[in-house]
Design a protein around this motif. Sequence first.
Motif, short mmCIF file in Angstrom:
data_model
loop_
_atom_site.label_atom_id
_atom_site.label_comp_id
_atom_site.label_asym_id
_atom_site.label_seq_id
_atom_site.Cartn_x
_atom_site.Cartn_y
_atom_site.Cartn_z
N HIS A 45 0.84 -1.20 0.00
CA HIS A 45 0.00 0.00 0.00
C HIS A 45 0.88 1.26 0.00
CE1 HIS A 45 -3.25 2.75 1.12
NE2 HIS A 45 -2.51 3.15 2.15
N LEU A 46 1.93 1.27 0.84
CA LEU A 46 2.82 2.44 0.94
C LEU A 46 3.64 2.65 -0.34
CD1 LEU A 46 4.14 1.91 4.60
CD2 LEU A 46 2.50 3.64 3.85
N ASN A 47 3.91 1.53 -1.05
CA ASN A 47 4.74 1.61 -2.26
C ASN A 47 3.93 1.57 -3.55
OD1 ASN A 47 7.38 1.95 -1.41
ND2 ASN A 47 7.84 -0.22 -1.25
N VAL A 52 9.25 -0.69 -7.64
CA VAL A 52 9.97 -1.43 -6.60
C VAL A 52 11.12 -2.26 -7.17
CG1 VAL A 52 8.00 -1.49 -5.02
CG2 VAL A 52 8.28 -3.34 -6.68
N LEU A 53 12.14 -2.52 -6.32
CA LEU A 53 13.31 -3.29 -6.76
C LEU A 53 13.07 -4.80 -6.69
CD1 LEU A 53 16.47 -1.50 -5.28
CD2 LEU A 53 15.15 -0.94 -7.29
N LEU A 77 9.66 -5.26 4.74
CA LEU A 77 10.40 -4.19 4.06
C LEU A 77 10.48 -4.44 2.57
CD1 LEU A 77 14.15 -4.70 4.09
CD2 LEU A 77 12.91 -5.93 5.84
N GLN A 78 10.58 -3.36 1.84
CA GLN A 78 10.69 -3.43 0.38
C GLN A 78 11.38 -2.18 -0.11
OE1 GLN A 78 7.01 -3.05 -1.93
NE2 GLN A 78 7.57 -4.83 -3.14
N TYR A 79 12.25 -2.34 -1.09
CA TYR A 79 12.96 -1.19 -1.65
C TYR A 79 12.26 -0.70 -2.91
CZ TYR A 79 17.10 -1.49 1.32
OH TYR A 79 17.96 -1.47 2.39
N ASN A 80 12.24 0.63 -3.08
CA ASN A 80 11.80 1.21 -4.34
C ASN A 80 12.96 2.00 -4.95
OD1 ASN A 80 11.65 4.07 -3.39
ND2 ASN A 80 10.02 3.26 -2.08
N ASP A 81 12.77 2.50 -6.18
CA ASP A 81 13.89 3.17 -6.85
C ASP A 81 14.02 4.65 -6.48
OD1 ASP A 81 11.73 4.23 -8.17
OD2 ASP A 81 12.34 3.62 -10.19
N ASP A 134 23.18 5.11 3.23
CA ASP A 134 23.15 4.65 1.84
C ASP A 134 22.23 3.43 1.70
OD1 ASP A 134 25.06 6.60 1.12
OD2 ASP A 134 26.69 5.29 1.74
N PHE A 135 22.29 2.54 2.68
CA PHE A 135 21.45 1.33 2.63
C PHE A 135 19.97 1.65 2.85
CE2 PHE A 135 25.47 -0.99 3.78
CZ PHE A 135 25.52 -1.77 2.63
N ARG A 136 19.68 2.84 3.36
CA ARG A 136 18.28 3.17 3.65
C ARG A 136 17.62 4.00 2.55
NH1 ARG A 136 20.46 3.63 8.97
NH2 ARG A 136 20.48 5.90 8.94
N GLU A 137 18.35 4.32 1.51
CA GLU A 137 17.75 5.07 0.39
C GLU A 137 16.72 4.19 -0.32
OE1 GLU A 137 19.97 7.06 -2.61
OE2 GLU A 137 20.83 8.50 -1.23
N GLY A 138 15.49 4.68 -0.44
CA GLY A 138 14.45 3.93 -1.14
C GLY A 138 13.84 2.81 -0.32
N LEU A 139 14.12 2.80 0.99
CA LEU A 139 13.59 1.73 1.85
C LEU A 139 12.20 2.09 2.40
CD1 LEU A 139 13.95 -0.87 3.71
CD2 LEU A 139 14.94 0.70 5.39
#
Length: 209
Positions: A45-47, A52-53, A77-81, A134-139
């Motif tokens: 829902h948030l993404n 997403v990656l 958790l999920q990463y986006n660009d 850096d690891f939290r960018e797009g998280l």
Amino acid sequence: TLAQRLRELAFLNKGLKITLTDEREEPEKVAEFLYSGGIAEFIRHLNKSKSVLHEQPIYIEGEKPGPSGTVAMEIALQYNDGYNENVRCYTNNNIPNPDGGTHLSGFRSAMTRALNNYGKKENLFKEVEPTGDDFREGLTAVINVNIPDPQFQSQNKTKLLNVEVEGAVSSITYDVLTKYLEEHPANAKRICQKASLAAEAREAARKQR
């Protein structure tokens, strides 16, 4: 405002159906909130408007005994660009902690360690080693812990203080995430490469200054 809060509660309490009826107008408006996927659906829902990656959110669940009782947790958790970090923290399936606390610090340290170890092992970082930022960018992440006697910084309960939560969340997050990275090398590579690019951009900006 009510709908947003009730939707959040339905996400946090997997399988709980909440019905909101607005009787101020004819015909009345009814909204139903029911999410069998729980916080993994919350992440989607948030993404929903993001690219997403990795298709499926990473789901972490576990419990550890603590001095005042068992610390149970679930994290998705999920990463986006994108470049922003969006992490939401909760205690006992209903209390939002916008300022984070011990559950957030435990999660962050474990996530940084797991990704850093994996990236180094697979030689995914070039000249610059990524930092936690850096690891939290797009998280995008949701952290929910259940503990018998939660302690908060203020009456507003904005920040969780229980010390035992940090170690419990850190330990379980590190173990589950490390296993996930080993089992999903393509997703792991995308996440580490994104952090590597963020690190290089940060270093380039520093040299420019």
